[in-house]
Design an enzyme around this catalytic site. Structure first.
Site, PDB file in Angstrom:
ATOM      1  N   HIS A 860       0.857  -1.189   0.000  1.00  0.00           N
ATOM      2  CA  HIS A 860       0.000   0.000   0.000  1.00  0.00           C
ATOM      3  C   HIS A 860       0.893   1.239   0.000  1.00  0.00           C
ATOM      4  O   HIS A 860       1.609   1.485   0.973  1.00  0.00           O
ATOM      5  CB  HIS A 860      -0.929  -0.002   1.211  1.00  0.00           C
ATOM      6  N   GLU A 863       1.410   3.749   2.996  1.00  0.00           N
ATOM      7  CA  GLU A 863       1.896   3.249   4.280  1.00  0.00           C
ATOM      8  C   GLU A 863       3.414   3.344   4.328  1.00  0.00           C
ATOM      9  O   GLU A 863       4.140   2.347   4.365  1.00  0.00           O
ATOM     10  CB  GLU A 863       1.388   1.822   4.492  1.00  0.00           C
ATOM     11  N   HIS A 957       3.107  -3.399   7.077  1.00  0.00           N
ATOM     12  CA  HIS A 957       2.042  -2.451   6.723  1.00  0.00           C
ATOM     13  C   HIS A 957       2.035  -1.285   7.709  1.00  0.00           C
ATOM     14  O   HIS A 957       2.738  -1.286   8.718  1.00  0.00           O
ATOM     15  CB  HIS A 957       0.672  -3.142   6.766  1.00  0.00           C
ATOM     16  N   GLU A1042       1.622  -4.521  11.486  1.00  0.00           N
ATOM     17  CA  GLU A1042       1.048  -3.189  11.353  1.00  0.00           C
ATOM     18  C   GLU A1042       1.756  -2.215  12.288  1.00  0.00           C
ATOM     19  O   GLU A1042       1.895  -2.479  13.480  1.00  0.00           O
ATOM     20  CB  GLU A1042      -0.448  -3.209  11.697  1.00  0.00           C
TER      21      GLU A1042
END
Length: 1109
Positions: A860, A863, A957, A1042
């Protein structure tokens, strides 16, 4: 409770312990008719009718009953006034104490029907007895609030009409009227009965009671306005109110009470008026009526000076909701929702794909603002999204491609066949060959980095020279690396000394560049955005451009580790973008040096959101100071006026990873900004990165980004955007810093263009991120971004420097191309391990038997925190830290640091050039449409096919709505347990080691928290890397890691925002976790354990703490 003696229908009741529901007590009857109440728990209870007559059937004598039923039956059947009053008194006393359980018990025994029937019977007498009606009204108001079917019961028993008749009869009798209104309020709480009351003239009747401001009968007026507000929840009543002109009446009443109630004694009455307007505003018809009656102007003028008054909080909250509802919905000021950049790709059906709405896109207009960090982002996944099909969870699908295609990936695993013939050469040219290589920092070293050429090799110490390791620096419980709970928090930069010299990050004086720029008449705008085609090696370039770059490079600070502007320029020229960018962003060229201390989370100013909403309303009702001038637009660059001579700010975003589509100057120091959608998409506006110039020092500028899409953001919970000042960088402070104040993120009045024209607004809406910035320098050039930028060219520069920095005699570092992207950019694939001791057969065999670890990142584009974590991982893996050496000697790392280069280059937030989320393409990727995913999956398939599936697969991420760092994994049993699936989980076999790594990281890494980890498999995540690698390749330790955009709310970093240093540290800690995971495994060799203990120089108890088995 003391005993009660009541005269009921000629019976002398002795009611003892009536609190013990259900009210079973001995009863003696004066008339000789005995009422026998058996003790609680007795299976049979008998009673005779209170008048002494026998029942019509013998079975009536044996029916099951209770003392409460006796009272209710008597209440309905008795015509004796004293008996009814006594029963009402008993019921009132019983319900006045205790919990709601008593009321619910009474309702279950027919209490509501008995009270309503008594009301109807009493009211229909020729002369209603108010001694009975008043206590009856009080009981009805108490019971009715807890009876969900109370309105329907009242309707069936005709209690609504009776109550309205009593209201009409008592308009001049305040006590009776007040009690009637209490019951009406309960009736009106049901939309159905409220609509029926409206049909029968209840609203007209209430307007006879509600008067302009008065100090008399305020309890009655309050009750009447609350009844009216409840009635207007019905849409039919709201329409009737609009048709009969009640909107203007309500606004006049609001104004009148507001102007006279100067000491705020009647806030509840004023709030009730506003609730009436709020319910009317729920209808488009009602909003139009409010606007036509100048409602927004009235509400704005009566409230704007009270925003800081806490007493007015109940009123201001409702006013805000009305203003937000009535603010005219309008389309975004853009020609199309599609991106300004168009890239034709195979398989595209439309340049403007339909927007897919999810549940998070829908929000109730009545939601009140959130003024505190409720951490609602930590809500658990909805159970209905969890996968409950055991076959889907446990079965292993077949290959998604022909098996012979996997042979191509053998070329990406050359380490398995390489002979290392060069190891036969024992020449000692190593030191002279690598003497000038860049320093490879230990990613978490607390010591000052090497800054001069004599020390440039200090990161490549010999093994026996290493004094500390990453493991030794981790303390029990939590790491103290780089920080502590008491470490200083950076507030601002130190001022430049008056002698004209700045201080760089190493404490050395540097020349006064500001004076130099003035003396040489350099153009700060030209310096801040160098052109890509400016090159010292190109004789066709203008002399002036070459001189600018030459002078810039001469003053470039040498302590920005692992960065080289010359290499970056070369990489940037090779990078292919959709818009064919010609300029480079200065921060990417110059580099970033993290600050020595972290920044605290921003404490949210109370009421900042409501102030901003009022400012939005001011635009339409007081537009005198509104400029509304477009000063930047990607859609119409040639048609804009030249703003270079204007005092306004100048904006620019046409550089790598830049994202800013349009800027509208609203007021002198306020600007509305619109972001570009992802290429070939109409959505995903969240990432921003742009340049602003022409600044004035000490002036608060406000920026409103008005087309964000996510329904919530960490900007509401302490997060700040980041800024890079060119002048600060030239003065020796080349640093991205958190900036901005008065930050909030809220839903605005903009809608998608097609939706804004519809009669009813759709669910999807846009959100505004607003923040203020005060710049430190006049005529500075600053870059603002959502998070610390990390571009594709920066990555390629970093990889080149890393490759040149390693000692090939010790570190096996191979950089190759996984594939070409749709945009024509190479996607890098890295292999990192230790060179074997020699090319002897046993050493080569050990080398080739090393298990694999596979790490990916940046699927992504927005990110960017994932790339900083990856940067820390890469720098640590090739460093001289003993942990890194052990990792290299025992594993082969396959790393794809950027899965979506095209998205990163073109400023996308989430998608590829096809406008699709690549992390939802892992099930059936296409070699032509999703090449990076296709070949990454192919490489994993190949490793699995040769029996070398990775020990750990992890995809890095960033997370926009949670704090800390955490892992998502996969577990069949936890998913089935969460959904309470009837499947017997004892028959499901599962390797429980998926929890080991997150538990290790929870002990090691200051930013990591086990509490936010989840191992549930959701249906909506079935096509993500984590789930597909787990399901199809059988990797039980398949994770998504994350990292928050914001920071931490636990541990040593609690209350601090993440900087690049903390993110890089997390990358190093992840590597340490991999080593401890191996040391804790039952398959770990004693040789490795002994090697670890010796090489790490760790105390026995410290090592034992981390290796608890």
């Amino acid at each position: 409770m003391s005993e009660w003696r009541s005269r009921v229908a000629g019976c002398d009741f002795t009611l003892g312990s009536m609190c013990s529901w259900g009210l079973r007590a001995p009863v003696s009857c004066e008339a000789g008719s005995e009422v026998s109440l058996a003790a609680a728990g007795s299976p049979t209870r008998t009673w005779r009718l209170a008048d002494g007559a026998p029942g019509p059937e013998e079975g009536m004598a044996e029916q099951e009953t209770s003392g409460l039923q006796v009272l209710l039956h008597t209440l309905q059947s008795s015509s004796d006034r004293e008996s009814v009053l006594s029963i009402l008194q008993v019921l009132g006393d019983l319900l006045s104490v205790g919990t709601d359980r008593r009321i619910h018990y009474m309702i279950s025994k027919g209490g509501s029907e008995a009270l309503l029937q008594t009301l109807v019977d009493t009211a229909r007498t020729s002369s209603p007895d108010y001694d009975i009606l008043l206590p009856l009204f009080r009981l009805l108001a108490k019971v009715g609030l807890r009876d969900k079917k109370f309105g329907q019961k009242a309707l069936e028993l005709e209690a609504l009409d009776v109550t309205l008749i009593l209201v009409r009869k008592n308009l001049s009798h305040s006590q009776n009227l007040l009690h009637c209104l209490w019951v009406l309020r309960v009736f009106a709480s049901s939309v159905t009965t409220g609509a029926m009351l409206g049909i029968n003239g209840a609203m007209e009747l209430l307007f006879k009671v509600i008067t302009p401001y008065t100090r008399r009968h305020t309890r009655i007026i309050r009750a009447a306005t609350e009844v009216l507000a409840a009635l207007l929840k019905s849409k039919s009543n709201s329409r009737r109110a609009v048709n009969r002109g009640y909107v203007s009446s309500l606004l006049r009443l609001h104004q009148d009470w507001h102007s006279h109630d100067t000491v705020n004694s009647y806030v509840h009455i004023r709030r009730a008026f506003l609730l009436c307007l709020k319910h009317i505003a729920a209808l488009r018809y009602g909003r139009e009526a409010i606007l036509a009656s100048q409602g927004m102007e009235i509400l704005f003028s009566t409230t704007q000076n009270c925003l800081d008054n806490k007493t007015m909080e109940p009123i201001i909250s409702v006013v805000l909701q009305i203003l937000r509802q009535c603010y005219p919905k309008s389309p975004l000021p853009l020609p199309t929702a599609s991106s300004s950049y168009v890239f034709p790709v195979p398989g595209s059906l439309s340049s403007e794909p339909p927007c897919t709405l999810t549940e998070e896109d829908f929000e109730d207009d009545g939601d009140e603002e959130v003024d505190k960090d409720s951490d609602s982002e930590d809500a658990k996944e909805e159970d209905d999204d969890l996968e409950t099909d055991v076959n889907k969870l446990s079965c292993k699908p077949g290959l998604d491609r022909p098996e012979d295609e996997l042979e191509q990936y053998e070329a990406m695993c050359l380490e398995l066949s390489y002979s290392f013939q060069e190891l036969e050469d024992d020449s000692n040219s190593e030191e002279t060959q690598y003497a000038n290589h860049h320093h490879i920092p230990t990613a978490v070293s607390p010591e000052q980095p090497c800054l001069n050429k004599d020390q440039s090799h200090c990161g490549l110490q010999r093994e026996d020279e290493v004094q500390t390791s990453l493991l030794n620096m981790v303390k029990k419980g939590r790491s103290t690396l780089l920080t502590s709970k008491t470490r200083p928090v950076m507030k601002s930069y130190p001022n430049v000394p008056s002698n004209g010299f700045g201080i760089d990050s190493s404490g050395n004086e540097i020349p006064d560049i500001q004076a130099s720029l003035k003396e040489e008449a350099w153009d700060i705008d030209g310096i801040s955005s160098p052109r890509m085609n400016t090159s010292l090696a190109n004789p066709t370039e203008s002399r002036e451009g070459v001189e600018v770059i030459d002078k810039l490079l001469q003053i470039h600070p040498k302590d920005i580790l692992l960065h080289d502007p010359q290499i970056f320029m070369d990489k940037a020229r090779r990078t292919r973008s959709v818009a064919d960018f010609k300029m480079m962003a200065f921060p990417d060229l110059w580099g970033h040096s993290p600050p020595l201390t972290s920044q605290s989370m921003l404490e949210r100013k109370c009421g900042v959101q409501r102030i901003k909403i009022f400012e939005d309303v001011r635009r339409i009702i007081q537009p005198n100071d509104i400029i509304n001038k477009v000063i930047f637009s990607l859609d119409e660059p040639g048609s804009l006026e030249d703003v270079s001579a204007s005092p306004c700010l100048r904006f620019f975003s046409q550089f790598e990873s830049g994202n800013l589509r349009k800027v509208i100057q609203v007021r002198e120091f306020e600007y509305d900004l619109l972001l570009n959608a992802d290429v070939n998409s109409t959505q995903h506006q969240q990432w921003f990165y742009f340049k602003v110039s022409g600044t004035r020092a000490a002036v608060p500028y406000r920026f409103n980004i008005i087309n964000c899409e996510k329904p919530n953001s960490q900007f509401n919970y302490g997060m700040q955007p980041v800024m890079y000042s060119v002048k600060d960088a030239l003065l020796g402070r080349p640093t991205w810093v958190r900036t901005g104040y008065e930050i909030c993120y809220y839903r605005n009045h903009y809608r998608p263009r097609a939706a804004a024209a519809r009669v009813e607004p759709p669910g999807k809406c846009y959100y505004t991120l607003t923040f203020a910035v005060t710049f430190s320098h006049n005529e500075d050039v600053c870059y603002l971004a959502y998070h610390y930028p990390y571009t594709y060219s920066a990555l390629m520069t970093h990889l080149d420097i890393l490759e040149k920095s390693v000692n090939p005699k010790q570190v096996y570092f191979r950089q190759e191309v996984l594939c070409q992207t749709l945009g024509g950019n190479p996607c890098p694939l890295l292999t990192i391990t230790a060179v074997p001791q020699s090319n002897r057969v046993d050493h080569l065999e050990q080398f080739r038997r090393r298990p694999y670890q596979v790490i990916t990142a940046r699927v992504h584009p927005g990110e960017t925190n994932a790339s900083w974590v990856m940067k820390g991982t890469l720098e640590f893996l090739i460093s001289s830290d003993p942990v890194a050496r052990l990792l290299r000697e025992n594993f082969i790392f396959k790393i794809i640091p950027m899965l979506n280069p095209d998205g990163v280059i073109n400023g996308n937030h989430r998608c590829s050039l096809r406008g699709e989320d690549l992390n939802r393409q892992w099930l059936f990727p296409s070699a032509h449409l999703q090449p990076t995913i296709y070949h990454t999956k192919g490489l994993l398939y190949y490793l699995s096919s040769i029996g070398r599936s990775p020990v750990v697969f992890c995809d890095f991420h960033g997370h926009s709505q949670k704090k800390n760092v955490f892992l998502y994994g996969c577990s069949i049993k936890e998913t089935l347990w969460q959904t309470q699936c009837p499947v017997n989980t004892s028959t499901v076999s599962e390797d429980l080691s998926y929890r080991t790594l997150p538990k290790i990281l929870d002990k090691l890494a200051p930013a990591f928290t086990m509490g936010s980890c989840s191992f549930l498999v959701e249906k909506s995540r079935a096509s993500t890397a984590r789930v597909v690698v787990w399901r199809e390749m059988g990797v039980c330790r398949s994770y998504t890691m994350e990292s928050s955009y914001c920071g931490c709310n636990q541990g040593p970093y609690k209350g601090l925002q993440f900087g690049t240093r903390e993110l890089e540290e997390m990358g190093a800690m992840f590597c340490l976790g991999l080593l401890i995971l191996e040391l804790k495994s039952t398959s770990c060799s004693h040789q490795l354990l002994a090697r670890a203990a010796t090489l790490l120089n760790a105390e026995a108890d410290n090592l034992d703490y981390h290796l608890q088995r």
